[in-house]
Scaffold this motif. Structure first.
Motif, PDB file in Angstrom:
ATOM      1  N   VAL A 169       0.521  -1.571  -0.183  1.00 41.06           N
ATOM      2  CA  VAL A 169      -0.127   0.078  -0.066  1.00 41.06           C
ATOM      3  C   VAL A 169       0.945   1.187  -0.365  1.00 41.06           C
ATOM      4  O   VAL A 169       1.580   1.222   0.421  1.00 41.06           O
ATOM      5  CB  VAL A 169      -0.736   0.122   1.630  1.00 41.06           C
ATOM      6  N   VAL A 170       0.151   2.155  -0.989  1.00 44.41           N
ATOM      7  CA  VAL A 170       1.457   3.144  -0.843  1.00 44.41           C
ATOM      8  C   VAL A 170       0.426   4.889  -0.306  1.00 44.41           C
ATOM      9  O   VAL A 170      -0.474   4.401  -0.907  1.00 44.41           O
ATOM     10  CB  VAL A 170       1.677   3.422  -2.449  1.00 44.41           C
ATOM     11  N   ASN A 171       0.353   5.729   0.441  1.00 43.11           N
ATOM     12  CA  ASN A 171      -0.152   6.149   0.897  1.00 43.11           C
ATOM     13  C   ASN A 171      -0.049   7.839  -0.045  1.00 43.11           C
ATOM     14  O   ASN A 171       0.715   7.404  -0.341  1.00 43.11           O
ATOM     15  CB  ASN A 171      -0.066   6.783   2.413  1.00 43.11           C
ATOM     16  N   ALA A 172      -1.428   8.944  -0.505  1.00 46.25           N
ATOM     17  CA  ALA A 172      -1.474  10.249  -0.928  1.00 46.25           C
ATOM     18  C   ALA A 172      -0.313  10.606  -0.402  1.00 46.25           C
ATOM     19  O   ALA A 172       0.554  11.256  -1.561  1.00 46.25           O
ATOM     20  CB  ALA A 172      -2.325  10.997  -0.891  1.00 46.25           C
ATOM     21  N   GLU A 173       0.629  10.402   0.776  1.00 50.63           N
ATOM     22  CA  GLU A 173       1.888  11.566   0.831  1.00 50.63           C
ATOM     23  C   GLU A 173       2.938  11.211   0.101  1.00 50.63           C
ATOM     24  O   GLU A 173       3.863  11.386  -0.977  1.00 50.63           O
ATOM     25  CB  GLU A 173       2.232  11.558   2.459  1.00 50.63           C
ATOM     26  N   ILE A 211      -5.117  -1.483 -10.420  1.00 50.26           N
ATOM     27  CA  ILE A 211      -4.607  -0.051  -8.955  1.00 50.26           C
ATOM     28  C   ILE A 211      -6.157  -0.642  -8.399  1.00 50.26           C
ATOM     29  O   ILE A 211      -6.733   0.794  -8.131  1.00 50.26           O
ATOM     30  CB  ILE A 211      -4.228   0.473  -9.125  1.00 50.26           C
ATOM     31  N   LYS A 212      -5.976  -0.601  -6.758  1.00 52.89           N
ATOM     32  CA  LYS A 212      -6.789  -0.676  -5.980  1.00 52.89           C
ATOM     33  C   LYS A 212      -6.512   0.431  -4.973  1.00 52.89           C
ATOM     34  O   LYS A 212      -5.576   0.638  -4.401  1.00 52.89           O
ATOM     35  CB  LYS A 212      -7.570  -1.926  -5.946  1.00 52.89           C
ATOM     36  N   ASN A 213      -7.605   0.727  -4.406  1.00 51.25           N
ATOM     37  CA  ASN A 213      -7.719   2.016  -3.366  1.00 51.25           C
ATOM     38  C   ASN A 213      -8.010   1.311  -2.170  1.00 51.25           C
ATOM     39  O   ASN A 213      -9.446   1.066  -2.005  1.00 51.25           O
ATOM     40  CB  ASN A 213      -8.937   3.638  -3.735  1.00 51.25           C
ATOM     41  N   LYS A 214      -7.036   1.192  -1.351  1.00 49.05           N
ATOM     42  CA  LYS A 214      -7.900   1.317   0.058  1.00 49.05           C
ATOM     43  C   LYS A 214      -7.798   2.580   0.557  1.00 49.05           C
ATOM     44  O   LYS A 214      -7.281   2.676   1.486  1.00 49.05           O
ATOM     45  CB  LYS A 214      -6.119  -0.079   0.684  1.00 49.05           C
ATOM     46  N   ARG A 215      -9.584   2.327   1.081  1.00 50.16           N
ATOM     47  CA  ARG A 215      -9.746   3.474   1.426  1.00 50.16           C
ATOM     48  C   ARG A 215      -9.269   4.230   3.303  1.00 50.16           C
ATOM     49  O   ARG A 215      -9.119   2.909   3.662  1.00 50.16           O
ATOM     50  CB  ARG A 215     -11.633   3.344   1.819  1.00 50.16           C
ATOM     51  N   PHE A 217      -6.179   4.125   3.828  1.00 51.36           N
ATOM     52  CA  PHE A 217      -4.608   3.985   3.316  1.00 51.36           C
ATOM     53  C   PHE A 217      -4.286   4.144   2.334  1.00 51.36           C
ATOM     54  O   PHE A 217      -3.191   5.122   2.244  1.00 51.36           O
ATOM     55  CB  PHE A 217      -4.343   2.061   3.874  1.00 51.36           C
ATOM     56  N   GLY A 218      -4.535   3.878   1.437  1.00 51.81           N
ATOM     57  CA  GLY A 218      -3.736   4.781   0.205  1.00 51.81           C
ATOM     58  C   GLY A 218      -3.944   3.492  -1.393  1.00 51.81           C
ATOM     59  O   GLY A 218      -5.327   2.782  -1.379  1.00 51.81           O
TER      60      GLY A 218
END
Length: 227
Positions: A169-173, A211-215, A217-218
């Motif tokens: 998981v890669v976060n928005a930051e 690519i999936k969005n893990k709400r 988390f990222g």
């Protein structure tokens, strides 16, 4: 490490060259835009220090020319232009950092080291293949089953960040830092807008972007999609 500084102030240019030489960097220099652009296109540099207000060829035109040629040389803009719009324009057109004059040499040095550290991640393979998608790290291209998907620079940077982190998981930051560097910020809405655009382009080629969005988390390329 080999650097190029394009700066029309001889006094400032020489001061930076001497300081960086003393720190062990190899420095080329140019006092006008035309000479600097030619040197940047003909030689390989780890990083470019670029003034904006230059004779002959403007600094922004140099930056756009480099990115149009898909040259990924790190670029620090060093300019007296200190308006927020100037900084945003520079970063959005491909600069990795923006430092306003007057500045401290120590801060310039720190920013150079930060950018060069980010550029040290090396890949054994020049391309990554996931679910029919190919990300070519050398040519900076993205395709699905051989069909080129035309991405903007920011779209490519986001996809590159996520493909390199496949399975995590890669976060928005982290995505924002990969795209904009430490100086500016890419909002979650902007990231989602870019990904939505890439998904649409992928569907036009018959692909489903893995690519999936893990709400909360990222974003992640889930392991079930990995080759």
């Amino acid at each position: 490490m080999k650097l190029l500084i394009i700066e029309d102030s001889e006094a400032l240019r020489r001061s930076v060259v001497v300081g960086l030489n003393n720190l062990g960097f190899t420095i080329d220099e140019a006092g006008d835009g035309a000479t600097g652009l030619s040197m940047a296109l003909l030689n390989q540099y780890d990083l470019l220090i670029l003034d904006l207000m230059l004779p002959n060829v403007d600094g922004m035109d140099i930056l756009r020319a480099l990115r149009k040629q898909n040259l990924e040389t790190k670029v620090i803009i060093l300019s007296a232009k200190n308006l927020t719009k100037d900084k945003i324009d520079g970063l959005m057109d491909g600069a990795d950092d923006y430092l306003t004059k007057p500045f401290s040499f120590e801060e310039l040095h720190a920013r150079i080291l930060a950018l060069l550290r980010r550029g040290k991640t090396s890949q054994v393979n020049n391309s990554l293949e996931i679910d029919g998608f190919t990300l070519d790290l050398e040519t900076k291209s993205f395709s699905y089953q051989g069909q080129i998907i035309d991405l903007t620079r920011n779209e490519f940077k986001i996809i590159e960040c996520l493909f390199l982190a496949q399975g995590r998981v890669v976060n928005a930051e982290k995505i924002s830092e990969a795209v904009m560097g430490n100086f500016d910020h890419l909002s979650k809405n902007t990231i989602e807008s870019h990904l939505s655009s890439v998904r649409k382009k992928a569907r036009q080629c018959g692909g489903d972007l893995p690519i999936k969005n893990k709400r909360g988390f990222g974003y992640i390329i889930e392991k079930s999609h990995l080759c």
